[in-house]
Design a protein around this motif. Structure first.
Motif, short mmCIF file in Angstrom:
data_model
loop_
_atom_site.label_atom_id
_atom_site.label_comp_id
_atom_site.label_asym_id
_atom_site.label_seq_id
_atom_site.Cartn_x
_atom_site.Cartn_y
_atom_site.Cartn_z
N CYS A 94 -15.08 -3.00 -10.23
CA CYS A 94 -15.47 -2.08 -11.28
C CYS A 94 -15.73 -2.90 -12.35
O CYS A 94 -16.74 -2.65 -13.18
CB CYS A 94 -14.26 -1.14 -11.66
SG CYS A 94 -14.26 0.53 -10.88
N TYR A 97 -8.01 9.90 -5.16
CA TYR A 97 -7.67 10.08 -6.60
C TYR A 97 -8.47 11.28 -6.98
O TYR A 97 -8.05 12.26 -7.82
CB TYR A 97 -8.44 8.87 -7.39
CG TYR A 97 -8.34 8.48 -8.88
CD1 TYR A 97 -7.15 7.54 -8.82
CD2 TYR A 97 -8.85 9.10 -9.91
CE1 TYR A 97 -6.96 7.12 -10.07
CE2 TYR A 97 -8.51 8.58 -11.10
CZ TYR A 97 -7.64 7.77 -11.25
OH TYR A 97 -7.25 7.13 -12.56
N VAL A 118 -7.91 3.15 -18.32
CA VAL A 118 -7.06 4.19 -18.71
C VAL A 118 -7.15 5.54 -17.58
O VAL A 118 -8.40 5.72 -17.66
CB VAL A 118 -7.14 4.59 -20.09
CG1 VAL A 118 -6.12 6.09 -20.34
CG2 VAL A 118 -6.75 3.58 -21.05
N SER A 129 -12.10 7.28 -15.39
CA SER A 129 -11.93 6.30 -14.36
C SER A 129 -12.91 6.50 -13.08
O SER A 129 -13.24 5.57 -12.62
CB SER A 129 -10.50 6.31 -13.95
OG SER A 129 -9.51 5.92 -14.98
N1 PHE Z 1 -7.12 2.19 -13.47
C1 PHE Z 1 -7.28 3.37 -13.05
C2 PHE Z 1 -6.12 4.18 -13.50
O1 PHE Z 1 -5.28 3.44 -13.93
C3 PHE Z 1 -7.48 3.51 -11.68
C4 PHE Z 1 -8.62 2.46 -10.95
C5 PHE Z 1 -8.25 1.53 -10.13
C6 PHE Z 1 -10.01 2.73 -11.31
C7 PHE Z 1 -9.16 0.63 -9.85
C8 PHE Z 1 -11.00 2.05 -10.98
C9 PHE Z 1 -10.54 0.69 -10.16
O2 PHE Z 1 -5.81 5.25 -13.32
#
Ligand code: PHE
Length: 444
Positions: free
Chosen positions: A231, A104, A23, A325
């Motif tokens: 991850c 990010y 998330v 995240s």
């Molecule tokens: N899943 C996370 C999100 O939705 C993003 C993410 C991508 C985190 C890949 C870790 C690895 O924001």
């Protein structure tokens, strides 16, 4: 299977950490703008199909690779397939983690800026919301300061360790996030006119089907579930031998989808109810893209009584989701450097933080660099990673290991039909789907 390595302490901790990774900004800004673009309910249906058929099997695979090896992303392939080139898939994953963090973290910094703009009352006085967002985008120094703060905060949790930092923070933050989303959703659906937003979200309208909807939904599913870069391999390496892999992957995927849909239930009814031109609101939402959250929502909040409270809650929630995240991204990269090189966990964390900050500085100065990192990771690197992870488990990993991992050494009951279906999905269905995303990425 000896357990020398640190593991998550509790069942809830396992789910909370993995949900925390999944998330993030992906659920709260990317999902609604993709849904708007994909025609609402149709997109959501295809998205759920992708989660079930591709996302869950791949997540089980990543958990499996992590727990069977009890190593970092690259070390995992090295251990399970010694002397082969599979380790490059893990290395690619580590690089992908770096690349994702490079843009990010900048968006994470924006969430802090908007929390302060909300708390200070600045946002409730704004009249031109696009200009307010542009001001931030044209101020690299401000973006850098907040990006650095967010990176250091993430590093703080990584330095606190797996149990204290990752598990405990996720256990506290995830329930708060759910609670806040439910409060906001309740507020949104009780607005007058909210029903039009709910119809758009949940009533399929076949006239809105776009040929790319399947591929868009699949890309969103993989990004949102944090799949394809390791991850979930890293977190799987912290699972204990009793953690049920299939059940955990199902729980994480359902909770992740629930958060995305709740985010939709906050955004669409609010947008439809408060917009001056409900007829064109979908186009506005599509055009808003990533800016959607930082332009449209504060504008809409401002039309509600108590706007300061609602926008503070919303951006706080977004920051929490993003933080769990970034913790998972930084952990995957840090663990690789620490385990594969003679570098302490602390030094490794500092090194990764410094690298992320350097990338973040470039992303703050150049939107084309930002877009390049965004595009290359989501459209290319994650699909390539997912493709090979699925091939690895489907074709290379010993069936005995796969079976032992799925059943926790035969303590869980799964029929042979289940095992065969799982292997079939990984051998043929998932790789083909990933290849399709990749080709689509190239074509787009
Ligand atoms: N899943 C996370 C999100 O939705 C993003 C993410 C991508 C985190 C890949 C870790 C690895 O924001």
């Amino acid at each position: 299977m000896p357990e020398k390595r640190v593991t998550f302490a509790s069942k809830i901790g396992v789910v909370a950490a993995a949900v925390g990774s999944a998330v993030g900004l992906g659920n709260i800004w990317r999902f609604p703008s993709q849904t708007a673009d994909g025609g609402g309910a149709i997109f959501i249906l295809v998205y759920i199909g992708c989660i079930l058929f591709f996302g869950i099997p791949l997540m089980v695979s990543e958990f499996m690779v992590g727990r069977a090896s009890r190593a970092n992303t690259a070390g995992a392939f090295h251990k399970l397939a010694p002397g082969t080139q599979w380790k490059w898939i893990g290395r690619l994953g580590v690089l992908t983690g770096f690349v994702i963090m490079g843009f990010y973290m900048v968006v994470c910094g924006w969430t802090f800026v908007f929390i302060f703009q909300s708390v200070s009352g600045h946002l409730s006085g704004v009249s031109d919301f696009p200009a307010n967002f542009m001001d931030l985008q044209s101020n690299p120094v401000k973006q850098i300061v907040w990006m650095v703060i967010f990176s250091l905060l993430t590093a703080f949790f990584i330095l606190s360790g797996v149990k204290k930092g990752i598990e405990r923070s996720a256990k506290v933050m995830m329930p708060i996030l759910f609670l806040l989303l439910i409060i906001l959703a309740a507020r949104a659906i009780t607005l007058q006119g909210a029903v039009h937003g709910l119809n758009f979200l949940f009533k399929p309208d076949l006239s809105h089907v776009k040929p790319t909807v399947f591929l868009d939904a699949m890309g969103q599913a993989f990004f949102s579930l944090s799949l394809g870069m390791g991850c979930m391999i890293t977190y799987g390496s912290y699972f204990n031998n009793r953690t049920p892999l299939v059940k955990t992957a199902v729980q994480v995927s359902l909770l992740d989808s629930l958060v995305a849909i709740l985010a939709g239930v906050v955004i669409f009814p609010t947008a439809f109810a408060l917009s001056a031109n409900p007829g064109t609101i979908v186009d506005e939402l599509v055009a808003g893209g990533p800016g959607l959250l930082f332009i449209t929502l504060p504008e809409l909040f401002n039309q509600m009584p108590g706007s300061m409270v609602w926008s503070t809650i919303f951006f706080f929630l977004l920051a929490l989701a993003a933080l769990t995240s970034t913790i998972s991204l930084m952990e995957a990269v840090t663990l690789y450097i620490h385990e594969e090189h003679p570098i302490s966990r602390k030094k490794s964390t500092l090194l990764v933080t410094a690298g992320v900050i350097i990338l973040g500085v470039f992303s703050s100065y150049s939107s084309s660099f930002f877009n390049f990192l965004d595009l290359s990771s989501a459209k290319f690197m994650l699909p390539i990673g997912g493709f090979f992870i699925s091939l690895f488990v489907g074709w290379h990993l010993d069936r005995k290991v796969v079976y032992a991992q799925l059943t926790n050494d035969r303590t869980l009951k799964f029929g042979m039909g289940f095992l065969r279906t799982y292997i079939f999905l990984l051998r043929y269905v998932v790789p083909t789907a990933m290849l399709a995303i990749f080709i689509y990425g190239l074509a787009g």
